[in-house]
Design a protein around this motif. Structure first.
Motif, PDB file in Angstrom:
ATOM      1  N   LEU A 449       1.085  -1.232   0.392  1.00 10.81           N
ATOM      2  CA  LEU A 449      -0.193   0.308  -0.332  1.00 10.81           C
ATOM      3  C   LEU A 449       0.836   1.114   0.171  1.00 10.81           C
ATOM      4  CD1 LEU A 449      -2.692   0.021   3.006  1.00 10.81           C
ATOM      5  CD2 LEU A 449      -2.700  -0.474  -0.105  1.00 10.81           C
ATOM      6  N   THR A 450       1.533   0.928   0.865  1.00 13.19           N
ATOM      7  CA  THR A 450       3.062   2.132   0.708  1.00 13.19           C
ATOM      8  C   THR A 450       3.667   3.253  -0.546  1.00 13.19           C
ATOM      9  OG1 THR A 450       3.706   1.471   3.677  1.00 13.19           O
ATOM     10  CG2 THR A 450       5.098   3.079   2.431  1.00 13.19           C
ATOM     11  N   ILE A 451       3.789   2.021  -1.461  1.00 13.64           N
ATOM     12  CA  ILE A 451       4.166   2.084  -2.629  1.00 13.64           C
ATOM     13  C   ILE A 451       3.132   1.738  -3.503  1.00 13.64           C
ATOM     14  CG2 ILE A 451       6.804   1.157  -1.699  1.00 13.64           C
ATOM     15  CD1 ILE A 451       6.296  -1.472  -3.308  1.00 13.64           C
ATOM     16  N   ASN A 452       2.485   1.936  -3.487  1.00 11.09           N
ATOM     17  CA  ASN A 452       0.936   2.174  -4.567  1.00 11.09           C
ATOM     18  C   ASN A 452       1.399   1.069  -5.283  1.00 11.09           C
ATOM     19  OD1 ASN A 452       0.187   4.247  -3.963  1.00 11.09           O
ATOM     20  ND2 ASN A 452       1.597   5.266  -4.472  1.00 11.09           N
ATOM     21  N   ALA A 453       2.313  -0.136  -4.773  1.00  9.17           N
ATOM     22  CA  ALA A 453       1.540  -1.867  -5.458  1.00  9.17           C
ATOM     23  C   ALA A 453      -0.007  -2.250  -5.398  1.00  9.17           C
ATOM     24  CB  ALA A 453       2.789  -2.531  -5.211  1.00  9.17           C
ATOM     25  N   GLY A 454      -0.408  -1.935  -4.865  1.00  6.95           N
ATOM     26  CA  GLY A 454      -1.657  -1.987  -4.738  1.00  6.95           C
ATOM     27  C   GLY A 454      -2.394  -3.949  -4.857  1.00  6.95           C
ATOM     28  N   PHE A 455      -3.577  -4.508  -4.858  1.00  4.33           N
ATOM     29  CA  PHE A 455      -3.751  -5.079  -5.321  1.00  4.33           C
ATOM     30  C   PHE A 455      -2.902  -6.547  -5.615  1.00  4.33           C
ATOM     31  CE2 PHE A 455      -6.172  -9.128  -7.161  1.00  4.33           C
ATOM     32  CZ  PHE A 455      -6.589  -9.543  -5.895  1.00  4.33           C
ATOM     33  N   LEU A 456      -2.826  -5.770  -6.610  1.00 11.09           N
ATOM     34  CA  LEU A 456      -1.243  -7.325  -7.359  1.00 11.09           C
ATOM     35  C   LEU A 456       0.248  -6.887  -5.945  1.00 11.09           C
ATOM     36  CD1 LEU A 456      -0.477  -9.054 -10.111  1.00 11.09           C
ATOM     37  CD2 LEU A 456       0.424  -7.139 -11.031  1.00 11.09           C
ATOM     38  N   GLY A 457       0.606  -6.109  -5.717  1.00  9.96           N
ATOM     39  CA  GLY A 457       1.962  -6.071  -4.993  1.00  9.96           C
ATOM     40  C   GLY A 457       1.309  -6.758  -3.979  1.00  9.96           C
ATOM     41  N   GLY A 458       0.160  -6.567  -3.070  1.00 13.63           N
ATOM     42  CA  GLY A 458      -0.235  -7.675  -2.242  1.00 13.63           C
ATOM     43  C   GLY A 458      -0.038  -9.096  -2.271  1.00 13.63           C
ATOM     44  N   LEU A 459      -0.908  -9.124  -2.685  1.00 15.74           N
ATOM     45  CA  LEU A 459      -0.868 -10.575  -3.677  1.00 15.74           C
ATOM     46  C   LEU A 459       0.669 -11.091  -4.186  1.00 15.74           C
ATOM     47  CD1 LEU A 459      -2.994 -12.970  -6.313  1.00 15.74           C
ATOM     48  CD2 LEU A 459      -0.242 -13.022  -6.566  1.00 15.74           C
ATOM     49  N   ILE A 460       1.614 -10.649  -3.825  1.00 10.12           N
ATOM     50  CA  ILE A 460       3.467 -11.642  -3.822  1.00 10.12           C
ATOM     51  C   ILE A 460       3.661 -10.979  -3.059  1.00 10.12           C
ATOM     52  CG2 ILE A 460       6.005 -10.309  -5.541  1.00 10.12           C
ATOM     53  CD1 ILE A 460       3.170 -11.641  -7.253  1.00 10.12           C
ATOM     54  N   ALA A 461       3.336 -10.019  -2.293  1.00  5.44           N
ATOM     55  CA  ALA A 461       3.942 -10.092  -1.176  1.00  5.44           C
ATOM     56  C   ALA A 461       3.698 -10.767   0.106  1.00  5.44           C
ATOM     57  CB  ALA A 461       3.556  -9.133  -0.154  1.00  5.44           C
ATOM     58  N   GLY A 462       2.824 -11.309  -0.336  1.00  4.44           N
ATOM     59  CA  GLY A 462       1.655 -12.715   0.571  1.00  4.44           C
ATOM     60  C   GLY A 462       2.347 -13.937   0.246  1.00  4.44           C
ATOM     61  N   LEU A 463       3.162 -14.052  -1.024  1.00  3.08           N
ATOM     62  CA  LEU A 463       3.324 -15.527  -1.724  1.00  3.08           C
ATOM     63  C   LEU A 463       4.979 -15.177  -1.266  1.00  3.08           C
ATOM     64  CD1 LEU A 463       1.782 -15.322  -4.701  1.00  3.08           C
ATOM     65  CD2 LEU A 463       1.917 -16.800  -3.004  1.00  3.08           C
ATOM     66  N   LEU A 464       5.774 -14.369  -0.730  1.00  2.13           N
ATOM     67  CA  LEU A 464       6.557 -14.317  -0.485  1.00  2.13           C
ATOM     68  C   LEU A 464       6.835 -14.358   0.738  1.00  2.13           C
ATOM     69  CD1 LEU A 464       8.467 -10.726  -2.200  1.00  2.13           C
ATOM     70  CD2 LEU A 464       9.403 -12.898  -2.668  1.00  2.13           C
ATOM     71  N   ALA A 465       6.193 -13.662   1.974  1.00  2.00           N
ATOM     72  CA  ALA A 465       6.953 -13.909   3.052  1.00  2.00           C
ATOM     73  C   ALA A 465       6.561 -15.652   3.229  1.00  2.00           C
ATOM     74  CB  ALA A 465       5.060 -12.932   3.839  1.00  2.00           C
ATOM     75  N   GLY A 466       5.102 -15.785   2.609  1.00  2.00           N
ATOM     76  CA  GLY A 466       5.187 -17.447   2.703  1.00  2.00           C
ATOM     77  C   GLY A 466       6.473 -18.339   2.757  1.00  2.00           C
ATOM     78  N   GLY A 467       6.642 -18.262   1.601  1.00  2.00           N
ATOM     79  CA  GLY A 467       7.603 -18.714   1.247  1.00  2.00           C
ATOM     80  C   GLY A 467       9.272 -18.528   1.848  1.00  2.00           C
ATOM     81  N   VAL A 468       9.260 -17.496   2.738  1.00  4.71           N
ATOM     82  CA  VAL A 468      10.125 -17.125   3.180  1.00  4.71           C
ATOM     83  C   VAL A 468      10.297 -17.619   4.456  1.00  4.71           C
ATOM     84  CG1 VAL A 468      11.600 -15.439   4.797  1.00  4.71           C
ATOM     85  CG2 VAL A 468      11.042 -14.600   2.288  1.00  4.71           C
ATOM     86  N   VAL A 469       9.082 -17.652   5.228  1.00  2.76           N
ATOM     87  CA  VAL A 469       9.047 -18.064   6.229  1.00  2.76           C
ATOM     88  C   VAL A 469       9.088 -20.128   6.390  1.00  2.76           C
ATOM     89  CG1 VAL A 469       6.933 -18.932   8.341  1.00  2.76           C
ATOM     90  CG2 VAL A 469       7.071 -16.433   7.088  1.00  2.76           C
ATOM     91  N   MET A 470       8.023 -20.234   5.609  1.00  6.57           N
ATOM     92  CA  MET A 470       8.952 -21.971   5.195  1.00  6.57           C
ATOM     93  C   MET A 470       9.767 -22.075   4.914  1.00  6.57           C
ATOM     94  SD  MET A 470       5.815 -22.771   2.274  1.00  6.57           S
ATOM     95  CE  MET A 470       5.529 -24.604   1.893  1.00  6.57           C
ATOM     96  N   ALA A 471      11.175 -21.562   4.436  1.00 10.48           N
ATOM     97  CA  ALA A 471      12.402 -21.600   4.287  1.00 10.48           C
ATOM     98  C   ALA A 471      12.608 -21.980   5.383  1.00 10.48           C
ATOM     99  CB  ALA A 471      12.727 -20.750   2.997  1.00 10.48           C
ATOM    100  N   ILE A 472      12.480 -20.347   5.929  1.00  9.64           N
ATOM    101  CA  ILE A 472      13.732 -19.983   7.809  1.00  9.64           C
ATOM    102  C   ILE A 472      13.157 -21.242   8.489  1.00  9.64           C
ATOM    103  CG2 ILE A 472      13.205 -18.650   9.571  1.00  9.64           C
ATOM    104  CD1 ILE A 472      12.831 -16.563   8.414  1.00  9.64           C
TER     105      ILE A 472
END
Length: 716
Positions: A449-472
């Motif tokens: 939201l802060t960088i105006n990436a909107g809905f698409l940015g949220g979708l990518i951020a969620g996948l990134l966050a889940g992938g990073v946690v799974m890796a850790i």
């Protein structure tokens, strides 16, 4: 556990008679050492925790504990009371009392202390050493797990007790053996426990000898031991969770049973390998909170008890589940999964799992969409489309003016809408990595939201966050750190990584793509708009509320975060197409009722309301009964409605509501024409296809009757 306990925090002659008095005596030592700032306030917090669930354990152990604002540093005090104090354990009073204090914001400290102590308390030699130790400094050293200073026979000026030296030659030999073990063991606490543990009498075989004794050559050896999977959980901290796990594993080894435990602690859990669950012969649930994903274990012999039973009588539980397996008893089969999840298992491909992750995020986002969107829509209906320019109601609100109320609704709805992208990202990550994924998911969504990436940015951020946690989570860590991983280490590292990627690496390209998509939607006209309407209509009607339907809907809702002419047209087309299937099935059951069963006709009556309310799932009963005729018909009608809505230039500012938000629709009469046209197309196709099918069945029955009559004539 260095520095958590010192000699000043140890009382080897605790003279209290009640648990409150014991807690007060130990807490006074904490106050004297400067670790507790308010004695009465801290004791009130201890009592409140004790009221939730007794902290007494079998084996003479009490572990009162709490988090308190009156604690300045994580602290552990130990008291030994020979007379015993009742802490609610089934087997009677506790003589070993551990008072654990953690700062109010110190969840990680609390969990770390409890998990470390829990492992030690399951070791009988460790508790035996604490019962025999005579020096507070050595007791503190034992609890910290450090190399203790041996209690030798060097008496100080005041030491006159005869037991300073061994009383017999046998005891001297035992002490020498203990010193040898103390020097060779890898775990100081365990070594000192072994040194203090009683030795077998002369002529009695040593325990080690019994354990190492080989079985007789003729003894049958089972190639595949009985296998048990267990889940342990408790409502506060992780002490009981890990103690039950340790107890079950030890009892399993003693019984020759393979036990694998999933600890569902207070901050997420790591699921057992599905193959391990599938191969298990029985299941033990030792829990005080609901077992998560319980359906994984359905259909197997199951023992379901409280977590303390897992600590206090693990051998009985193992024997009970083995008995159930021998008798063929099993738990009820798993309940039916949702349509989108049926048939899912660990072997699902990446595409299937990706769909589930995205659907998790969307499903949690939809209530915010409905609440925020409808509040905004009502605000526009009451105050007009300029209400978004109204000042903050916190600074300017007139109770008697409708515009002030409209502004209030708009601003509340705007706040709810502001959660859409973080909720989407957070719960996509949650679907991938459970609760540890929430923090980086929400952080990534907020950055989008802060960088105006909107809905698409949220979708990518969620996948990134889940992938990073799974890796850790794949990194092997020492057991002592398991308690703080989900609440400190994983959120810290994953949030930093996701934030770095979103701010500096992929955030700007996603924001540029989002802007390009928004500009494209703004410029949609003519054939391009109609084609998009057809595609969206097909998606809305293909699975009637399933993944494709939700993807199209989420795409439309995402555009409302920064509305423009194009995104408002998309929202209108999506809602119109989604209303078609249930309305068409309701109309078909009315026009040609004989083509439908009584149940379907009853469902048709409800479908009028569901369709008018934009609940596409109202057509699912019809599609489930006859998918090859209903679904293609619904898709055809949805495509027509989507195309017409786009062609007419209809717009919609509300994300939900069906015909009840028609006043908020641009070109409302043409919008209703588009819905009616698609409904008629679907109705006509369904009646045609079902009628053809019925006619073919009638012809086949007539042919069969004719053939049967011919056989009868020939026979006559």
């Amino acid at each position: 556990m260095s520095e958590l306990i010192t000699a000043e925090l140890v009382d080897l002659d605790l003279s209290a008679e009640t648990k409150d008095a014991a807690a007060r005596s130990l807490a006074e030592r904490m106050v004297a050492s400067g670790r507790v700032t308010d004695l009465e306030g801290f004791l009130a917090d201890v009592a409140a925790r004790e009221a939730q669930m007794p902290t007494g354990l079998d084996g003479g152990i009490g572990i009162p504990h709490c988090r308190s604002a009156h604690v300045s540093a994580p602290t552990l005090a130990f008291g030994r009371c020979p007379a015993g104090i009742d802490f609610g354990a089934p087997d009677g009073p506790a003589d070993l009392i551990f008072l654990i204090a953690a700062p109010a914001g110190g969840d990680a400290d609390h969990l770390s202390i409890l998990s470390t102590l829990a492992r030690h308390l399951m070791d009988e030699e460790f508790t035996g050493a604490l019962r025999s130790v005579t020096d507070p400094a050595r007791a503190a050293s034992l609890i910290r797990g450090e190399e203790p200073e041996a209690e030798t026979g060097k008496a100080g000026p005041e030491q006159t007790e005869p037991e300073a030296a061994p009383a017999s030659e046998a005891e001297a030999e035992a002490a020498a053996e203990a010193e040898s073990a103390d020097a060779s063991t890898d775990t100081p606490a365990l070594a000192s426990a072994q040194a203090a543990a009683p030795r077998p009498s002369a002529g009695e075989p040593a325990p080690d000898a019994l354990e190492s004794e080989s079985p007789a050559p003729d003894a049958p050896v089972s190639e595949t031991p009985f296998r048990i999977v267990a889940v342990t959980s408790c409502p506060t901290g992780i002490a009981h969770t890990y103690m039950a796990a340790e107890s079950l594993e030890k009892a399993g080894k003693a019984a020759g049973v393979e036990v694998v435990v999933e600890t569902q602690g207070s901050a997420g859990f790591e699921r057992l390998d599905p193959q391990v669950v599938a191969d298990a012969d029985g299941v033990i649930f030792a829990h005080d909170v609901e077992v998560r994903d319980k359906d994984r274990f359905a259909g197997k012999p199951t023992v379901d008890v409280g977590v303390k039973a897992g600590i206090n009588r693990p051998a009985e539980l193992i024997a009970e589940v083995r008995g159930k397996a021998e008798r063929g008893e099993a738990s009820a089969p798993a309940r039916d999964a949702a349509p989108m999840d049926k048939g899912g298992d660990a072997a699902d491909g990446f595409g299937t799992r990706l769909r589930k992750w995205l659907m998790t995020g969307v499903s949690y986002m939809v209530p915010f969409v409905a609440a925020g969107g409808l509040l905004i829509a009502l605000a526009f209906a009451i105050g007009g489309y300029t209400i978004d320019k109204a000042p903050s109601v916190a600074d300017h609100f007139i109770w008697t003016e409708a515009t002030s109320w409209a502004a209030l609704l708009f601003q509340i709805g705007g706040v709810a809408f502001g959660f859409l992208v973080p909720i989407l990202a957070g719960y996509i990550a949650y679907g991938m990595a459970d609760r540890p994924g929430l923090v980086p998911g929400f952080v990534g969504g907020s950055i989008a939201l802060t960088i105006n990436a909107g809905f698409l940015g949220g979708l990518i951020a969620g996948l990134l966050a889940g992938g990073v946690v799974m890796a850790i989570q794949r990194v092997r860590i020492p057991p002592v750190l398991r308690g703080i991983m989900p609440v400190v280490v994983i959120p810290l590292i994953s949030s930093a990584i996701v934030g770095f990627l979103m701010f500096l690496v992929i955030g700007k390209p996603i924001a540029a793509l989002q802007k390009a998509l928004t500009d494209w939607l703004s410029g949609l006209s003519g054939a391009n708009a109609i084609i998009l309407g057809v595609i969206l209509g097909l998606m809305m009607c293909f699975d009637l509320g399933g993944p494709l339907n939700k993807v199209a809907y989420a795409f439309a809702v995402g555009g409302l975060a920064n509305p423009n002419e194009g995104s408002l047209k998309v929202m209108a087309a999506v809602m119109a197409a989604g209303m078609v299937p249930p309305l068409a099935m309701a109309l078909a059951t009315t026009v040609r009722s004989r083509l439908f069963t009584k149940t379907e006709r009853d469902n048709g009556k409800a479908a009028w309301v569901l369709g008018a309310s934009f609940i596409t799932e109202g057509a699912i009963p019809f599609a489930a009964a006859d998918p090859l005729r209903v679904i293609p018909s619904a898709m055809a009608g949805g495509a027509v409605t989507g195309a017409l809505s786009m062609a007419f230039g209809c717009t919609l500012r509300a994300p939900h509501g069906g015909i009840f938000v028609v006043p908020l629709i641009g070109q409302p009469l043409l919008y209703l024409v588009a819905i009616a046209a698609g409904t008629c197309v679907t109705t006509g196709l369904v009646i045609l296809l079902k009628g053809m099918h019925r006619s073919r069945d009638a012809r086949q029955e007539a042919a069969a009757d004719t053939a049967e009559e011919g056989k009868v004539t020939v026979a006559a």
